[in-house]
Scaffold this motif. Structure first.
Motif, PDB file in Angstrom:
ATOM      1  N   TYR A  98      43.303 -13.727 -12.864  1.00  0.00           N
ATOM      2  CA  TYR A  98      43.414 -13.902 -14.173  1.00  0.00           C
ATOM      3  C   TYR A  98      44.483 -14.494 -14.753  1.00  0.00           C
ATOM      4  N   ASP A  99      44.659 -14.774 -15.934  1.00  0.00           N
ATOM      5  CA  ASP A  99      45.740 -15.357 -16.565  1.00  0.00           C
ATOM      6  C   ASP A  99      45.667 -16.942 -16.071  1.00  0.00           C
ATOM      7  N   VAL A 100      44.853 -17.405 -16.021  1.00  0.00           N
ATOM      8  CA  VAL A 100      44.560 -18.904 -15.485  1.00  0.00           C
ATOM      9  C   VAL A 100      44.732 -19.918 -16.528  1.00  0.00           C
ATOM     10  N   TYR A 101      45.942 -20.003 -17.304  1.00  0.00           N
ATOM     11  CA  TYR A 101      46.305 -20.890 -18.055  1.00  0.00           C
ATOM     12  C   TYR A 101      47.755 -21.402 -18.046  1.00  0.00           C
ATOM     13  N   ARG A 102      47.916 -22.694 -18.156  1.00  0.00           N
ATOM     14  CA  ARG A 102      49.336 -22.987 -18.281  1.00  0.00           C
ATOM     15  C   ARG A 102      49.944 -22.633 -19.316  1.00  0.00           C
ATOM     16  N   PRO A 103      51.469 -22.389 -19.240  1.00  0.00           N
ATOM     17  CA  PRO A 103      52.167 -21.988 -20.735  1.00  0.00           C
ATOM     18  C   PRO A 103      52.213 -23.421 -21.434  1.00  0.00           C
ATOM     19  N   ARG A 104      52.542 -23.048 -22.770  1.00  0.00           N
ATOM     20  CA  ARG A 104      52.484 -24.460 -23.819  1.00  0.00           C
ATOM     21  C   ARG A 104      53.641 -25.333 -23.351  1.00  0.00           C
ATOM     22  N   GLN A 105      53.240 -26.294 -23.612  1.00  0.00           N
ATOM     23  CA  GLN A 105      54.422 -27.432 -23.331  1.00  0.00           C
ATOM     24  C   GLN A 105      54.998 -28.137 -24.536  1.00  0.00           C
ATOM     25  N   LYS A 106      56.045 -28.784 -24.382  1.00  0.00           N
ATOM     26  CA  LYS A 106      56.824 -29.234 -25.467  1.00  0.00           C
ATOM     27  C   LYS A 106      56.099 -30.437 -26.195  1.00  0.00           C
ATOM     28  N   LEU A 107      56.006 -30.449 -27.591  1.00  0.00           N
ATOM     29  CA  LEU A 107      55.316 -31.825 -28.239  1.00  0.00           C
ATOM     30  C   LEU A 107      56.340 -33.070 -28.012  1.00  0.00           C
ATOM     31  N   HIS A 108      57.622 -32.916 -27.927  1.00  0.00           N
ATOM     32  CA  HIS A 108      58.395 -34.193 -28.082  1.00  0.00           C
ATOM     33  C   HIS A 108      58.134 -34.774 -29.413  1.00  0.00           C
ATOM     34  N   ASN A 109      58.004 -36.136 -29.020  1.00  0.00           N
ATOM     35  CA  ASN A 109      57.842 -37.012 -30.534  1.00  0.00           C
ATOM     36  C   ASN A 109      56.316 -37.192 -30.644  1.00  0.00           C
ATOM     37  N   ARG A 110      55.403 -36.594 -29.916  1.00  0.00           N
ATOM     38  CA  ARG A 110      53.963 -36.967 -30.295  1.00  0.00           C
ATOM     39  C   ARG A 110      53.502 -36.426 -31.575  1.00  0.00           C
ATOM     40  N   THR A 111      52.569 -37.019 -32.157  1.00  0.00           N
ATOM     41  CA  THR A 111      51.683 -36.343 -33.191  1.00  0.00           C
ATOM     42  C   THR A 111      50.520 -35.911 -33.014  1.00  0.00           C
ATOM     43  N   VAL A 112      49.975 -34.874 -33.511  1.00  0.00           N
ATOM     44  CA  VAL A 112      48.615 -34.445 -33.484  1.00  0.00           C
ATOM     45  C   VAL A 112      47.728 -34.704 -34.793  1.00  0.00           C
ATOM     46  N   ARG A 113      46.929 -35.585 -34.599  1.00  0.00           N
ATOM     47  CA  ARG A 113      45.803 -35.914 -35.512  1.00  0.00           C
ATOM     48  C   ARG A 113      44.565 -35.006 -35.906  1.00  0.00           C
ATOM     49  N   THR A 114      44.032 -35.148 -36.886  1.00  0.00           N
ATOM     50  CA  THR A 114      42.950 -34.210 -37.053  1.00  0.00           C
ATOM     51  C   THR A 114      41.756 -35.045 -37.833  1.00  0.00           C
ATOM     52  N   SER A 115      40.601 -34.600 -37.554  1.00  0.00           N
ATOM     53  CA  SER A 115      39.404 -35.447 -37.886  1.00  0.00           C
ATOM     54  C   SER A 115      38.944 -35.033 -39.498  1.00  0.00           C
ATOM     55  N   THR A 116      39.676 -33.999 -39.892  1.00  0.00           N
ATOM     56  CA  THR A 116      39.129 -33.383 -41.169  1.00  0.00           C
ATOM     57  C   THR A 116      40.298 -33.397 -42.283  1.00  0.00           C
ATOM     58  N   ALA A 117      39.916 -33.893 -43.457  1.00  0.00           N
ATOM     59  CA  ALA A 117      40.849 -33.976 -44.664  1.00  0.00           C
ATOM     60  C   ALA A 117      41.532 -32.521 -44.763  1.00  0.00           C
ATOM     61  N   PRO A 118      42.940 -32.623 -45.092  1.00  0.00           N
ATOM     62  CA  PRO A 118      43.603 -31.159 -45.462  1.00  0.00           C
ATOM     63  C   PRO A 118      42.842 -30.407 -46.245  1.00  0.00           C
ATOM     64  N   THR A 119      42.700 -29.211 -46.187  1.00  0.00           N
ATOM     65  CA  THR A 119      42.316 -28.078 -47.215  1.00  0.00           C
ATOM     66  C   THR A 119      43.524 -27.094 -47.072  1.00  0.00           C
ATOM     67  N   GLY A 120      43.194 -25.991 -48.025  1.00  0.00           N
ATOM     68  CA  GLY A 120      44.197 -25.007 -47.931  1.00  0.00           C
ATOM     69  C   GLY A 120      44.188 -24.085 -46.435  1.00  0.00           C
ATOM     70  N   PRO A 121      45.044 -23.009 -46.335  1.00  0.00           N
ATOM     71  CA  PRO A 121      45.145 -22.391 -45.307  1.00  0.00           C
ATOM     72  C   PRO A 121      43.816 -21.903 -44.806  1.00  0.00           C
ATOM     73  N   ARG A 122      43.539 -21.465 -43.598  1.00  0.00           N
ATOM     74  CA  ARG A 122      42.444 -20.950 -43.257  1.00  0.00           C
ATOM     75  C   ARG A 122      42.061 -19.674 -43.791  1.00  0.00           C
TER      76      ARG A 122
END
Ligand SMILES: *[C@@H]1O[C@H](CO)[C@@H](O)[C@H](O)[C@H]1NC(C)=O
Ligand SMILES: *[C@@H]1O[C@H](CO)[C@@H](O)[C@H](O)[C@H]1NC(C)=O
Ligand SMILES: *[C@@H]1O[C@H](CO)[C@@H](O)[C@H](O)[C@H]1NC(C)=O
Ligand SMILES: [Zn+2]
Ligand SMILES: [Zn+2]
Length: 569
Positions: A524-548
């Motif tokens: 169980y717990d077969v996942y890697r802990p989160r890694q640092k983003l450093h200077n990467r950007t995350v993009r999204t396909s959907t136009a910004p809206t309000g909070p979920r």
């Protein structure tokens, strides 16, 4: 008809090791191994010859060397007769019955015969291949022709023949496995050269291979080890030996009149030898997700040759406030996601449950990807058995999900080894899995989890016989809404070769089915802990809206919508 097919059969079995008009031998004739290159039509002096020494410190791990599918290896009626060729004891198989595929082979192969190499006495080991300079007492070769090719055609094709090599070792036990007794009981009937004996007992190839682990093997390109030494063989040499008694080895040696029945070691001439993933996990360095091994996730970067300490690692936390809208992230084109025959088998890798897909069938393109990709497999990451356990690798605003599914694809035109070296060599689609109490629409997940109990043992596999598609598993997730970033594999070697797509909407799976992953697989717990983003950007396909809004109580969410309305964004 009968006669021609009979002739064909004899030829199938003999032509491979016979060169007309030239007599060759291992000892005591004009054409001994060092003179085989002078035989007519011989390639024995070439630079792609077999056998070779396998230096295990030099082999290259190749994750594309997956499991084999051995068709009719369990059939007890596949062996027709045994023949003493004067050079080897050979078993000729029924036509078009036994086949092999998978194991990183690029084609299906039709198995025609197997035979044995041996030394001239018990103290002189006679395997052809060597492991780190050591010979085993004997070696068994299972010979297959590329499906659909005649012997002549196979001899003209650089991948025309696939040979599986199994070492044979001597056990301390007096007794050999029963089926080996059955097989060797025929040897007294073929002491003369070219004599044959029909096999009447029910013996399958599986019976002879016993419990040798068939996920642990080496792969290289070589040749036939007897004249004309055609350079057309894709070699598979299994690491673990078959074990029989010394008495049995002696019977083979006596049948061949104590000739030395193996070719000496040939030069590699710069060829590479590849190792299947099964070999690396056992003999190499062990990594795991917890503290119970040499390399826990925080130490993966110390594994030799890995990229786990790099600057573009996965998984990451996706901060929705900082994602960038990118209108080039258009809709994907999914090929064969609805195909009911895309899934070949499930395997327990010891770290996850993986479903291997048919080759070159399931594909993705579009979705802002610069290339087309073929899906090879999907697998899962999960947490503990308890109700509120989170096992996803990615998180969104620091919230993780109970599970995550990864569909792994290789860029069209690249081998896996090449893809791992290219910054856009792989595309992984990540789907969060949310638990639900509902039981509707869960048939496909019930089906998948029903296979788990068949693969409790590490490296075990189960063939997929149900008809479900990838679409069935994804359900009604909106495939146009996703995040995109450049990252890595989330397991060693952590190659920074992945274009990641993480879909926003989770797949909903019944809670009890989700619990089956940790409870049946036992880890169980077969996942890697989160890694640092450093200077990467995350993009999204959907136009910004309000909070979920679904995260907030209804009233609050109404208030928020009001705020964004007034304040803008
Ligand atoms: C295995 O052998 C049986 C018996 O000859 C044959 O009917 C069957 O088609 C073979 N299986 C495959 C998958 O070729
Ligand atoms: C093999 O040889 C033994 C001993 O000579 C004989 O009894 C037996 O019938 C032979 N078997 C076959 C299948 O020829
Ligand atoms: C990923 O890397 C490629 C070049 O290697 C670049 O063109 C692309 O914009 C990057 N994607 C993201 C989402 O940053
Ligand atoms: Zn051989
Ligand atoms: Zn994964």
């Amino acid at each position: 008809m009968f006669l021609t097919s009979l002739l064909e059969l004899v030829c199938l079995s003999l032509c491979i090791i016979a060169v007309k008009g030239n007599d060759w031998c291992y000892q005591g004739c004009e054409y001994t191994p060092s003179h085989w290159d002078k035989l007519s039509h011989s390639q024995c002096g070439g630079e792609r010859q077999s056998p070779i020494n396998i230096d295990t410190s030099e082999v290259i791990a190749d994750s594309s060397l997956g499991v084999f599918n051995f068709i009719n290896f369990s059939n007890p009626n596949s062996m027709k007769y045994l023949i003493n060729t004067g050079h080897a004891v050979k078993s000729v198989l029924e036509n078009n019955m036994v086949e092999i595929e998978g194991g990183g082979l690029r084609h299906k192969y039709s198995t025609i015969q197997f035979h044995f190499h041996s030394g001239y006495n018990l103290w002189h080991p006679g395997s052809e291949h060597l492991i780190d300079g050591e010979r085993y007492p004997m070696e068994m070769h299972i010979v297959s022709l590329k499906k659909g090719l005649s012997v002549d055609q196979a001899l003209a094709d650089p991948e025309g023949i696939a040979v599986l090599g199994f070492f044979i070792d001597v056990t301390d036990k007096e007794e050999s496995p029963e089926k080996w007794n059955n097989l060797t009981s025929y040897l007294i009937n073929i002491t003369e050269k070219n004599s044959t004996v029909d096999i009447k007992d029910s013996i399958s190839i599986d019976d002879l291979l016993g419990d040798v682990n068939r996920t642990k093997f080496y792969r290289y390109k070589g040749s036939l080890t007897t004249p004309p030494c055609s350079e057309v063989v894709v070699w598979t040499v299994f690491q673990e030996p078959i074990k029989i008694s010394a008495h049995m080895v002696e019977l083979f040696i006596r049948t061949l009149n104590s000739v030395k029945a193996y070719r000496p070691r040939q030069n590699l001439y710069g060829r590479k030898i590849y190792a299947s993933p099964g070999i690396n996990q056992s003999s190499g360095h062990s990594w795991c997700y917890n503290d119970h091994c040499d390399y826990s996730p925080s130490h993966w970067n110390m594994l030799p040759g890995v990229k786990c300490g790099g600057n573009t690692q996965s998984p990451i936390n996706i901060e929705t406030e900082h994602v960038t809208f990118d209108k080039s992230l258009n809709n994907f084109t999914f090929t064969n996601f609805s195909n009911l025959h895309s899934m070949k088998y499930f395997i327990n890798t010891g770290h996850t449950v993986k479903c291997v897909l048919e080759e070159n069938m399931v594909a993705i393109e579009g979705g802002g990807l610069s290339h087309k990709y073929f899906a090879m497999q999907f697998h899962f990451h999960w947490g503990k058995i308890d109700d509120h356990s989170d096992g996803s690798e990615h998180s969104v605003d620091s919230t993780r999900y109970p599970m995550e599914m990864h569909i792994v694809s290789v860029r069209k035109g690249l081998s896996v080894a090449e893809a791992l070296k290219d910054s856009e060599g792989l595309a992984v689609l990540g789907f969060f899995i949310q638990v639900t109490r509902e039981k509707t629409n869960q048939k496909s997940w019930e089906t998948v989890t029903s296979y788990l109990s068949n693969i409790k043992k590490k490296d075990s596999t189960v063939e997929m016989s149900s008809k479900i598609s990838i679409d069935d598993l994804l359900g009604d997730v909106d495939l146009s809404k996703y995040y995109r970033y450049n990252g890595s594999l989330t397991t060693p070697d952590c190659n920074e070769a992945v274009v990641w797509t993480v879909f926003k909407q989770p797949i909903k799976v019944n809670k009890e089915l989700v619990k089956l992953f940790p409870s049946i697989m036992g880890y169980y717990d077969v996942y890697r802990p989160r890694q640092k983003l450093h200077n990467r950007t995350v993009r999204t396909s959907t136009a910004p809206t309000g909070p979920r809004p679904h995260l907030l109580p209804l009233l609050l969410s109404l208030l928020y919508v009001g705020c964004t309305w007034m304040g803008g964004k």
